[in-house]
Design a protein around this motif. Structure first.
Motif: not given
Length: 58
Positions: A30-33, A38-40, A44-58
């Protein structure tokens, strides 16, 4: 947007059980800027298995 985030976290949690092979570790962030526009908030959420990472940013 909260429903989508909750669904993604739930899915990542269920896939992390490792029923077939090595468990997949869920990841989240989670990030706040603050800027001239203004403030935004982002996340992001994702999954990691070994060297592979898959994620989705919102």
């Amino acid at each position: 947007m909260k429903r989508i985030l909750l669904a993604l976290i739930t899915t990542a949690g269920l896939t992390a059980c490792g029923a077939d092979g090595e468990p997949i570790r869920p990841t989240a962030g989670v990030g706040v800027s603050v800027g001239t526009g203004g403030v935004s908030v982002g996340g992001s959420v994702g999954a990691k298995s070994g060297p592979v990472t898959v994620g989705v940013g919102l």
